[in-house]
Design a protein around this motif. Sequence first.
Motif, PDB file in Angstrom:
ATOM      1  N   ARG A 240       7.895  -7.001  -5.882  1.00  9.91           N
ATOM      2  CA  ARG A 240       6.963  -6.525  -6.887  1.00  9.91           C
ATOM      3  C   ARG A 240       6.308  -5.257  -6.377  1.00  9.91           C
ATOM      4  O   ARG A 240       6.402  -4.929  -5.197  1.00  9.91           O
ATOM      5  N   ARG A 241       5.605  -4.563  -7.241  1.00 13.93           N
ATOM      6  CA  ARG A 241       5.050  -3.279  -6.826  1.00 13.93           C
ATOM      7  C   ARG A 241       4.075  -3.434  -5.657  1.00 13.93           C
ATOM      8  O   ARG A 241       3.880  -2.499  -4.880  1.00 13.93           O
ATOM      9  N   GLU A 242       3.501  -4.629  -5.490  1.00 10.54           N
ATOM     10  CA  GLU A 242       2.569  -4.850  -4.381  1.00 10.54           C
ATOM     11  C   GLU A 242       3.265  -4.746  -3.031  1.00 10.54           C
ATOM     12  O   GLU A 242       2.621  -4.521  -1.998  1.00 10.54           O
ATOM     13  N   ALA A 243       4.595  -4.918  -3.016  1.00 12.64           N
ATOM     14  CA  ALA A 243       5.339  -4.836  -1.762  1.00 12.64           C
ATOM     15  C   ALA A 243       5.664  -3.399  -1.373  1.00 12.64           C
ATOM     16  O   ALA A 243       6.097  -3.149  -0.241  1.00 12.64           O
ATOM     17  N   ILE A 244       5.473  -2.456  -2.281  1.00 15.12           N
ATOM     18  CA  ILE A 244       5.811  -1.062  -2.002  1.00 15.12           C
ATOM     19  C   ILE A 244       4.707  -0.438  -1.141  1.00 15.12           C
ATOM     20  O   ILE A 244       3.550  -0.381  -1.554  1.00 15.12           O
ATOM     21  N   GLU A 245       5.095   0.016   0.032  1.00 16.33           N
ATOM     22  CA  GLU A 245       4.135   0.624   0.941  1.00 16.33           C
ATOM     23  C   GLU A 245       4.146   2.138   0.874  1.00 16.33           C
ATOM     24  O   GLU A 245       3.127   2.783   1.122  1.00 16.33           O
ATOM     25  N   MET A 246       5.292   2.703   0.542  1.00 12.07           N
ATOM     26  CA  MET A 246       5.391   4.159   0.515  1.00 12.07           C
ATOM     27  C   MET A 246       6.583   4.554  -0.351  1.00 12.07           C
ATOM     28  O   MET A 246       7.585   3.840  -0.413  1.00 12.07           O
ATOM     29  N   VAL A 247       6.450   5.687  -1.012  1.00 16.72           N
ATOM     30  CA  VAL A 247       7.548   6.271  -1.781  1.00 16.72           C
ATOM     31  C   VAL A 247       7.654   7.737  -1.393  1.00 16.72           C
ATOM     32  O   VAL A 247       6.646   8.447  -1.332  1.00 16.72           O
ATOM     33  N   LEU A 248       8.879   8.167  -1.107  1.00 18.20           N
ATOM     34  CA  LEU A 248       9.131   9.554  -0.744  1.00 18.20           C
ATOM     35  C   LEU A 248      10.071  10.192  -1.759  1.00 18.20           C
ATOM     36  O   LEU A 248      11.010   9.552  -2.239  1.00 18.20           O
ATOM     37  N   VAL A 249       9.815  11.435  -2.090  1.00 17.01           N
ATOM     38  CA  VAL A 249      10.724  12.263  -2.877  1.00 17.01           C
ATOM     39  C   VAL A 249      10.971  13.524  -2.068  1.00 17.01           C
ATOM     40  O   VAL A 249      10.015  14.204  -1.653  1.00 17.01           O
ATOM     41  N   ASP A 250      12.223  13.833  -1.799  1.00 21.42           N
ATOM     42  CA  ASP A 250      12.570  14.941  -0.907  1.00 21.42           C
ATOM     43  C   ASP A 250      11.908  14.780   0.458  1.00 21.42           C
ATOM     44  O   ASP A 250      11.542  15.764   1.109  1.00 21.42           O
ATOM     45  N   GLY A 251      11.724  13.538   0.890  1.00 22.39           N
ATOM     46  CA  GLY A 251      11.112  13.285   2.176  1.00 22.39           C
ATOM     47  C   GLY A 251       9.611  13.453   2.204  1.00 22.39           C
ATOM     48  O   GLY A 251       8.986  13.277   3.257  1.00 22.39           O
ATOM     49  N   GLN A 252       9.004  13.763   1.079  1.00 23.39           N
ATOM     50  CA  GLN A 252       7.557  13.944   0.998  1.00 23.39           C
ATOM     51  C   GLN A 252       6.919  12.681   0.436  1.00 23.39           C
ATOM     52  O   GLN A 252       7.425  12.082  -0.520  1.00 23.39           O
TER      53      GLN A 252
END
Length: 500
Positions: free
Chosen positions: A434-446
Amino acid sequence: MERLEDCIVEAGTALVGSDAQGRMQLRHDVAIRIHRGVIAQIGPLRGMIGGNEHLPRYGGPDTIAMPGLVNSHHHFGITPLMAGVPFEPLEFWLPQFRAMRSPGTRLDTLYSAIEMLQSGTTTVHHIASGLVGGRAQWDEAADTAIAAYGEIGMRAGYSVMLRDRNILTYGDDDRLLASLPPEVAGWFGARLYPKGGSIAVYLDFHDSLRKRHADNPRLRVNMAPANLHWCSDALLEAIGGAARDNGMRIHMHLVETKRQARFARERFGRSAVAHLHEIGFLGPHVTLGHCNWLEEGDREQLAECGCSVCHNASSGLRLGSGRADVAGLVRDGVPVALGIDQSNIADDRDMLLEMKLAWALHRSTDLFGQRFDAAEVIMQATEHGAMTAGFGGLAGRLECGMQADIVLMSRRKIERPFADGRTPVSELVLHRARREAIEMVLVDGQVVVRDGRVTRIDPDAVMEEIRARLSAPPTAGESEALEMVTAAMPHIRAHHANYA
């Protein structure tokens, strides 16, 4: 575009992508070195530290890394339900959009982008609902939406739904307008088509938009003929030619409802897919959205032409439009992507939830029937989606040379309190993440999401500004729109009831 920084991502498990047999490929205890936004190396962490001690490091042994998700079919931010439009069959639902209030293109785009990014979606195919007003307004709306995606850090395909006939029903507009009170007919008649529109002008708009944003590597300008009953053959043939000449993708709604399928059969004496094939429209650059009412032989035709289909599970269920035969499409070799359409079953843009619904919706009731595993659904929401949005070969997998669009999840949160080691990681991600498990999101490494919040804008400020704008008294134009739509709906319902 801003300068792309280098970094290293560490993961206990990385979902790389599916192999040729559709099996999810995993890498364990790995590090991903990112150089100028591109995955430069994948291997043991110890082999990447030497000489790279200065680089930022994200993730860790508890991290599950996977490609950024792709919403392959999206329209706008504030949902119809939020704006007071109830769920109804599509034919009654769409006309009421004309009475919806908007907070403005930038805020509306940011609102849905916040929901997408915070649930792991790094790429979206934004299909604007149509052209409004004159050419200057078209350019401003497109540039504003594209700028909003750049502001928040998303990758986007952008297109605009084009129509040149049958705007309100499946027949000539004049027939329905004649049944409306004169004031209502005049109001609708003046707004059915954009000012100064023509096939040549529509093509020039897209060509200008594409050239104006040619230096934006996170953008693809695509084309979106709205649907078969909304587009003349001349418009479709012109769009098809322009897309082929300029290397653009096409995304077209098709047979979303039973009446749309009947329209093709009655008008052309063949299925919608067969008609598009007859006029030379189909090809590997074409994605067809919905496809809930394909006829016999259509799947094979799509596979032969190399077309893709975008499955919108929540949309078909909530509007009662139908359910695509995704199992048959996959069996026949048609690549399937996933889209949330206007919003998902929870009225937001959470792709993790849409994936669960898509998986469950197509479980065969036969004891030995075809059933999807997690790898197929994840591929639909990543690699296939990236292809349909215009980023095929650049996003959707974790491989050297691909753009570093990566979602980092906590395995501990996904497994809590316990998961047996026999359970495949891909199944855990599909069914328990679930979204609560998402710690980080990167786009182009950012880093664009950290600890569950987007990093480049203040999401609370965006929400408050939207609330303030839509809580204000309606303008005279907004009040008139609601009055005209309310007056027209009984006539629109009667027209559909009497339409053969």
